[in-house]
Design a protein around this motif. Structure first.
Motif, PDB file in Angstrom:
ATOM      1  N   MET A  64      46.278  53.973  45.328  1.00 16.31           N
ATOM      2  CA  MET A  64      47.407  53.374  46.047  1.00 16.31           C
ATOM      3  C   MET A  64      47.432  51.898  45.649  1.00 16.31           C
ATOM      4  O   MET A  64      46.372  51.256  45.588  1.00 16.31           O
ATOM      5  N   ILE A  65      48.629  51.369  45.423  1.00 17.22           N
ATOM      6  CA  ILE A  65      48.718  49.943  45.080  1.00 17.22           C
ATOM      7  C   ILE A  65      48.735  49.127  46.369  1.00 17.22           C
ATOM      8  O   ILE A  65      49.620  49.270  47.201  1.00 17.22           O
ATOM      9  N   LEU A  66      47.713  48.287  46.509  1.00 17.66           N
ATOM     10  CA  LEU A  66      47.538  47.545  47.748  1.00 17.66           C
ATOM     11  C   LEU A  66      48.023  46.108  47.603  1.00 17.66           C
ATOM     12  O   LEU A  66      48.437  45.486  48.563  1.00 17.66           O
ATOM     13  N   VAL A  67      47.949  45.595  46.401  1.00 22.24           N
ATOM     14  CA  VAL A  67      48.339  44.208  46.140  1.00 22.24           C
ATOM     15  C   VAL A  67      49.216  44.208  44.884  1.00 22.24           C
ATOM     16  O   VAL A  67      48.711  44.409  43.781  1.00 22.24           O
TER      17      VAL A  67
END
Lengths: 341, 341
Positions: free
Chosen positions: A168-171
């Motif tokens: 998952m792309i968090l930043v």
């Protein structure tokens, strides 16, 4: 009583365990994978491990109801084929499931290792409460492996490529990840990247003169582990505390996103980092409470895994048992009832 | 031939449609919700709408195989109860499903409106290709509604609170969202928040003297819509282009995360914003290609929804048909086969 064999294929060891229908371990064994000798040797080691635990338990092979394999590597679950094995040489579309089935003469199912471990915790570990049927597990290691159980069923996706919660792309445009994306959860909060973030902070001169991590790192030939960070954080070391809190903060944010998508009853964390214990879990729960929505009170439980080093083969056996119970041992995964159009 | 009634409960209108088993619309109607008169009046309007479309189509009520309801508001799907209706007065644990079932004398299923719309696109819209069984839909409106179909089954979660993709956290500690979280996808990329971001940029003085959006906003009493932004962007307006590209960028990042978790074959975007057409979709696809992993080539198709204003009742009918086909019209959702422990 029904009886299931779980085979956990790791880069160093094959672990095998024979379990009865109540998740009692009748026998278990760990044996070298011999990965350097290629897939044939590995498959032989797996078959031998299976035969050995059956013999130890005094159970004839033909009394084993089903065999489950937990394996790393991208795979085609419907076909039972390992497409590739990033860290093991010579694996190119190997029909692992059918070769084990032939070698042991028992019906066999293949599963991704992170999924299998999650299913093991669901059956017999942290999620064994019979009221729980929605569970997400994150294993914090070099990367972050993920298993997602929705209403009692593992999430696979259309090409067996789903349930990669570590990516998952968090930043947005954040840290580079080995997968080619930027800002993945794994790039921040895996055990390895927790240590890497500490090393980077030291190299950037942040607190480098006062933190215990600086001298520890010198004593360890430049290396640090997540355990080093959490141990130092617990003694009050400022830099280590900051790094540990950041890791927990990212994990708390990820929990909020996972709750919005999956609405699980339980999020289980596994991997060596959970040995940091309540210190880590309290920080994750606090971060989650800070970041999660306020529309509805969350009832999700955020807890450590309970199966430890046996999780792999217990999970593989759990997957075999589930396929057996659903009458799916000999049916392709796609045989489920779908919309007619 | 089997025949299904779909009821789409909106704040302004109730839409009803009678469909046959091939998704052909036999009759449809839109009638005021009368939300201001409370739940009894709304339920009466829904029942009347159902009777009216059946009469228009010349189909006796008893020949309708099942009724589906698509409704907003937090709900208990197992019980068929609306817990609350954020924008409609007087809804407090209303047994909507059973009241409609009684009023029409037909078996009835309740579904979240965003889920129903996704299921409609899966049955008869953008995802109708019979090879597709893994689909995510995002509806870009005031918020971002989400429906997630995994191997032909809608994702609900343990308390019917899952599939809230608009509230994935995209930017840690980012923009405040109405849900109480910060940095939600919805807080950046919904139609409303795309317009809000443009207004904020104008108020911050960014390009305020040269952008066409500045004069347009003055002419519209301080207001802008997402359509205004995309129309101006297509003429080359610098600020509008920047805002539109940011929206597409956030949506592309969200697509990457959704692919890692769900591995869908198709991501469908719906809502008025998709009228921006290829201009928007090319930007989303480019952003996705930039942000997604490089381990495996993605084959996901990112496409616009096709059912337009009829999506609500078509989706509700699709949900009814699915429950009918699975033999689940009279069974609680939890009757599925799960692990015995």
């Amino acid at each position: 009583m029904a009886c299931y064999l779980g085979l956990d294929l790791g880069g160093t060891n094959v672990k095998a365990g024979l379990l009865d229908d109540t998740a009692r371990v009748l026998a278990k064994i760990s044996t070298p994978t011999h990965a350097e000798h290629g897939p044939d040797a590995v498959i032989e080691a797996m078959i031998e491990a299976g035969k050995t635990v059956a013999a130890h338990a005094g159970v004839p092979l033909e009394q084993i109801d089903a065999v489950g394999i937990g394996s790393p590597g991208p795979m085609d679950l419907d076909a039972g084929v390992i497409r590739d094995m990033p860290n093991l040489p010579g694996w190119d579309h190997v029909p692992l499931r059918d070769r084990i089935a032939t070698g042991l003469g028992r019906p066999t199912v293949l599963e991704n290792d992170a999924n299998a471990a999650a299913f093991g915790e669901y059956w017999a570990g942290a999620g064994r409460d019979p009221k729980i049927h929605h569970l997400v597990m994150l294993t914090l290691g070099t990367g972050i492996g993920t298993g997602i159980i929705i209403d009692g069923v593992l999430l696979h996706g259309s090409n067996s490529l789903g349930a990669e919660g570590g990516h998952m792309i968090l930043v947005p445009d954040g840290r580079r990840c080995g997968c080619g994306q930027r800002g993945c959860l794994e790039a921040y909060a895996s055990a390895s990247n927790t240590a890497t973030r500490a090393i980077e902070a030291l190299e950037a001169g942040h607190d480098g003169t006062t933190s215990a991590l600086a001298s520890l790192r010198r004593a360890q030939a430049g290396r640090l582990t997540a355990k080093d960070i959490f141990d130092a954080a617990k003694t009050g070391d400022t830099l280590a505390t900051e790094i540990a809190e950041q890791t927990a903060n990212y994990l708390g944010i990820a929990c909020a996103s996972l709750c919005r998508l999956f609405d699980p009853q339980m999020i289980v964390f596994a991997g060596g980092m959970i040995l940091a214990g309540d210190y880590l879990f309290e920080m994750i729960r606090e971060a989650f409470a800070r970041h999660t929505w306020k529309l509805v009170k969350d009832h999700v439980r955020i807890v450590p895994a309970e199966l430890g080093n046996d999780a792999g083969f217990i999970g593989a056996a759990a997957v075999a048992r589930d396929a057996d119970q659903r009458g799916r041992l000999h049916a392709p995964l796609t045989s489920r009832k779908r919309l007619t159009r």
